[in-house]
Design a protein around this motif. Structure first.
Motif, short mmCIF file in Angstrom:
data_model
loop_
_atom_site.label_atom_id
_atom_site.label_comp_id
_atom_site.label_asym_id
_atom_site.label_seq_id
_atom_site.Cartn_x
_atom_site.Cartn_y
_atom_site.Cartn_z
N UNK A 124 0.81 -1.22 0.00
CA UNK A 124 0.00 0.00 0.00
C UNK A 124 0.85 1.27 0.00
N UNK A 125 2.14 1.13 -0.16
CA UNK A 125 3.01 2.31 -0.17
C UNK A 125 3.07 2.94 -1.55
N UNK A 126 3.22 4.26 -1.54
CA UNK A 126 3.31 5.04 -2.77
C UNK A 126 4.56 5.91 -2.72
N UNK A 127 5.06 6.34 -3.87
CA UNK A 127 6.17 7.29 -3.84
C UNK A 127 5.83 8.51 -2.97
N UNK A 128 6.75 8.86 -2.10
CA UNK A 128 6.52 9.93 -1.14
C UNK A 128 6.30 9.42 0.27
N UNK A 129 5.94 8.15 0.42
CA UNK A 129 5.71 7.57 1.75
C UNK A 129 7.03 7.26 2.44
N UNK A 130 7.06 7.48 3.74
CA UNK A 130 8.21 7.19 4.59
C UNK A 130 7.67 6.52 5.84
N UNK A 131 7.92 5.21 5.96
CA UNK A 131 7.24 4.40 6.97
C UNK A 131 8.24 3.72 7.90
N UNK A 132 7.96 3.79 9.19
CA UNK A 132 8.65 3.01 10.20
C UNK A 132 7.93 1.66 10.27
N UNK A 133 8.59 0.60 9.81
CA UNK A 133 7.96 -0.72 9.69
C UNK A 133 8.62 -1.65 10.69
N UNK A 134 7.86 -2.17 11.64
CA UNK A 134 8.44 -2.98 12.71
C UNK A 134 8.20 -4.46 12.46
N UNK A 135 9.15 -5.26 12.90
CA UNK A 135 9.04 -6.71 12.72
C UNK A 135 9.68 -7.42 13.91
N UNK A 136 9.33 -8.69 14.06
CA UNK A 136 9.96 -9.51 15.10
C UNK A 136 10.12 -10.96 14.63
N UNK A 137 10.10 -11.15 13.30
CA UNK A 137 10.20 -12.47 12.73
C UNK A 137 10.92 -12.34 11.39
N UNK A 138 12.08 -12.98 11.25
CA UNK A 138 12.88 -12.79 10.04
C UNK A 138 12.24 -13.38 8.79
N UNK A 139 11.47 -14.46 8.94
CA UNK A 139 10.84 -15.06 7.76
C UNK A 139 9.79 -14.13 7.18
N UNK A 140 8.97 -13.54 8.03
CA UNK A 140 7.94 -12.63 7.53
C UNK A 140 8.56 -11.31 7.08
N UNK A 141 9.64 -10.92 7.72
CA UNK A 141 10.39 -9.75 7.27
C UNK A 141 10.89 -9.99 5.85
#
Length: 295
Positions: free
Chosen positions: A9-26
């Motif tokens: 859902x990201x578009x040019x211009x977006x700057x997102x802090x994206x958090x994860x805790x699982x390397x496979x899903x990352x």
């Protein structure tokens, strides 16, 4: 962790802090991000700290993404934090910002439709000179990304940071995808900030959680407004698509307009925000309610 589909859902211009805790899903999210950029004719950069570059490329290939030709042409570039953020042995925030300006110029010059960047930020927990300026850097990067050519996915392993640290970092991003985002309902960035020759357009919601990001872009806009020649049309902060703003954001907007009177104006505020602005700055409340076409 944030669901991998959030990156769709990201578009040019977006700057997102994206958090994860699982390397496979990352990894799954990164591959989706990469695939989308290659399909759209964008240049894709991945600054990894989680996976070795060759291992990531092999995994992407196993996921069904053809990476060899894009890597050969330079459309896809995978490198490490040591060769990007930490080149020279320390984190130099100004140098990193200049690096993004240069990367944009190169991508534009090579005809790419946009620049798509994913960056693992785990290196920031190491004892690295300059890392104390990380939040400042993330906020300042919005001044560059708001131009609408770059989308940036800043990947933070939440197992490495305290909640307070992540709150501080996320406030420097217009949007944050935290644990559970996209798992039960469609996710979209909380705030979109777009800068053009007429001024600034805000869409979504703004509050304490992304205030530092907005403050940085407004500071840049005020500086430009002050140098407008006499008689020039003022720069406009278009609020028509800003669905929510708390009192702190209303004060931030009012202060920006007051800092460049007649050269920076607020337009299109929805009723709730207009009421807040009327209390904070009655002199500019009427103009803030007008649309661009009415002005």
């Amino acid at each position: 962790m944030a669901h991998p589909t959030t990156v769709d859902h990201l578009l040019p211009g977006d700057h997102v802090c994206w958090t994860f805790d699982d390397h496979e899903r990352h990894l799954s999210a990164l591959v989706r991000f990469l695939r989308g950029g290659l399909a759209r004719g964008e240049q894709v950069l991945y600054l990894t700290d989680t996976f070795l570059p060759d291992a990531f490329l092999a995994a992407a290939q196993a996921y069904g993404v053809e990476v060899r030709e894009p890597e050969r042409t330079g459309q896809l570039q995978v490198t490490t934090a040591e060769k990007s953020y930490l080149a020279g042995g320390a984190f130099d925030a100004e140098r990193a910002l200049d690096g993004w300006r240069a990367a944009i110029a190169r991508a534009r010059g090579q005809g790419y439709s946009a620049l798509r960047v994913a960056a693992d930020m785990g290196w920031t927990v190491r004892a690295t000179p300059g890392v104390e300026r990380l939040a400042w850097y993330e906020a300042q990067a919005n001044r560059i990304f708001a131009g609408g050519y770059v989308m940036a996915l800043c990947c933070y392993d939440r197992r490495l940071f305290t909640s307070a640290e992540l709150d501080h970092i996320s406030a420097a991003h217009p949007a944050t995808a935290r644990a559970g985002a996209g798992a039960h309902e469609e996710w979209a960035p909380m705030l979109r900030v777009r800068r053009d020759c007429e001024g600034l357009r805000l869409a979504g919601a703004a509050d304490r959680s992304n205030s530092e990001a907005l403050a940085s872009v407004l500071h840049d806009l005020v500086a430009d407004a002050r140098f407008l020649p006499d008689g020039a049309a003022p720069l406009v902060v278009d609020l028509a698509e800003l669905t929510f703003a708390d009192t702190g954001i209303a004060r931030l907007l009012a202060s920006a307009a007051a800092a460049a009177p007649g050269r920076l104006v607020l337009r299109g505020a929805r009723p709730a925000l207009a009421e807040l602005l009327a209390v904070i700055d009655p002199a500019r409340a009427h103009a803030a309610c007008a649309t661009r076409s009415q002005a």
